[in-house]
Design a protein around this motif. Structure first.
Motif, PDB file in Angstrom:
ATOM      1  N   VAL A 157      -8.804 199.862  29.508  1.00  0.00           N
ATOM      2  CA  VAL A 157      -8.660 198.408  29.620  1.00  0.00           C
ATOM      3  C   VAL A 157      -8.414 198.023  31.083  1.00  0.00           C
ATOM      4  CG1 VAL A 157      -7.303 196.394  28.924  1.00  0.00           C
ATOM      5  CG2 VAL A 157      -7.838 198.179  27.253  1.00  0.00           C
ATOM      6  N   VAL A 158      -7.630 198.836  31.779  1.00  0.00           N
ATOM      7  CA  VAL A 158      -7.408 198.599  33.208  1.00  0.00           C
ATOM      8  C   VAL A 158      -8.735 198.632  33.951  1.00  0.00           C
ATOM      9  CG1 VAL A 158      -6.335 199.477  35.320  1.00  0.00           C
ATOM     10  CG2 VAL A 158      -5.058 199.530  33.162  1.00  0.00           C
ATOM     11  N   THR A 159      -9.532 199.675  33.711  1.00  0.00           N
ATOM     12  CA  THR A 159     -10.814 199.777  34.422  1.00  0.00           C
ATOM     13  C   THR A 159     -11.780 198.684  33.983  1.00  0.00           C
ATOM     14  OG1 THR A 159     -11.667 201.444  32.872  1.00  0.00           O
ATOM     15  CG2 THR A 159     -10.620 202.248  34.882  1.00  0.00           C
ATOM     16  N   LEU A 160     -11.692 198.256  32.738  1.00  0.00           N
ATOM     17  CA  LEU A 160     -12.524 197.149  32.272  1.00  0.00           C
ATOM     18  C   LEU A 160     -12.205 195.884  33.066  1.00  0.00           C
ATOM     19  CD1 LEU A 160     -14.581 196.021  30.203  1.00  0.00           C
ATOM     20  CD2 LEU A 160     -12.622 195.470  28.751  1.00  0.00           C
ATOM     21  N   VAL A 161     -10.934 195.561  33.179  1.00  0.00           N
ATOM     22  CA  VAL A 161     -10.529 194.362  33.920  1.00  0.00           C
ATOM     23  C   VAL A 161     -10.936 194.475  35.389  1.00  0.00           C
ATOM     24  CG1 VAL A 161      -8.534 193.022  34.733  1.00  0.00           C
ATOM     25  CG2 VAL A 161      -8.642 193.785  32.344  1.00  0.00           C
ATOM     26  N   VAL A 162     -10.640 195.624  36.004  1.00  0.00           N
ATOM     27  CA  VAL A 162     -10.955 195.807  37.420  1.00  0.00           C
ATOM     28  C   VAL A 162     -12.456 195.710  37.666  1.00  0.00           C
ATOM     29  CG1 VAL A 162     -10.926 197.491  39.319  1.00  0.00           C
ATOM     30  CG2 VAL A 162      -8.857 197.097  37.958  1.00  0.00           C
ATOM     31  N   THR A 163     -13.248 196.368  36.837  1.00  0.00           N
ATOM     32  CA  THR A 163     -14.699 196.337  37.054  1.00  0.00           C
ATOM     33  C   THR A 163     -15.311 194.979  36.718  1.00  0.00           C
ATOM     34  OG1 THR A 163     -15.157 197.325  34.872  1.00  0.00           O
ATOM     35  CG2 THR A 163     -15.024 198.826  36.767  1.00  0.00           C
TER      36      THR A 163
END
Length: 141
Positions: A105-111
């Motif tokens: 979820v962190v990488t989803l938001v960041v990307t």
């Protein structure tokens, strides 16, 4: 932009699953971003994007094909744009997300923040300026 995201999201998620425990929260965010982007940009430029193009049959997704120095210079320009952008996005988002939501979820938001900014705002402004250098001449000012 969608094709870039399709390649970047799983690549950075896997990279963070492996390196995240060693980096996130242990070293300053700019250092983490430096290490991650130094791995991610060549990985995506030379492995992931060609794979995405092949998997989509080349008709839906086409990444520019460069050869020789131009290929490496392009990757360097992309990294020079990616590192500060990712650092800023991580500094803005990690305090609210890290440890509170799963890493994907962190990488989803960041990307979802970084890839559109890079694809639609940063690279369209920087690449024309660097085109002369990428092709083997001087950088346009």
């Amino acid at each position: 932009m969608v094709a870039r995201w399709l390649g970047i999201y799983p690549a950075i998620t896997l990279l963070l699953l492996v390196l995240g425990p060693l980096l996130l929260g242990r070293v300053p965010t700019p250092v983490s971003a430096l290490i991650l982007t130094a791995i991610l940009v060549p990985l995506t430029q030379f492995v992931v994007f060609p794979l995405v193009e092949r998997l989509t049959g080349g008709g839906w997704v086409r990444f520019p094909v460069l050869h020789g120095r131009a290929r490496y210079r392009t990757a360097l320009v992309v990294w020079a744009c990616t590192y500060p952008l990712i650092t800023a996005v991580l500094l803005a988002t990690l305090p609210a997300l890290l440890g509170r939501v799963p890493l994907p979820v962190v990488t989803l938001v960041v990307t979802l923040i970084a890839v559109p900014l890079q694809s639609l705002v940063v690279l369209p402004r920087v690449m024309p300026l660097a085109l002369g250098w990428i092709r083997g001449g001087a950088v346009r000012s």
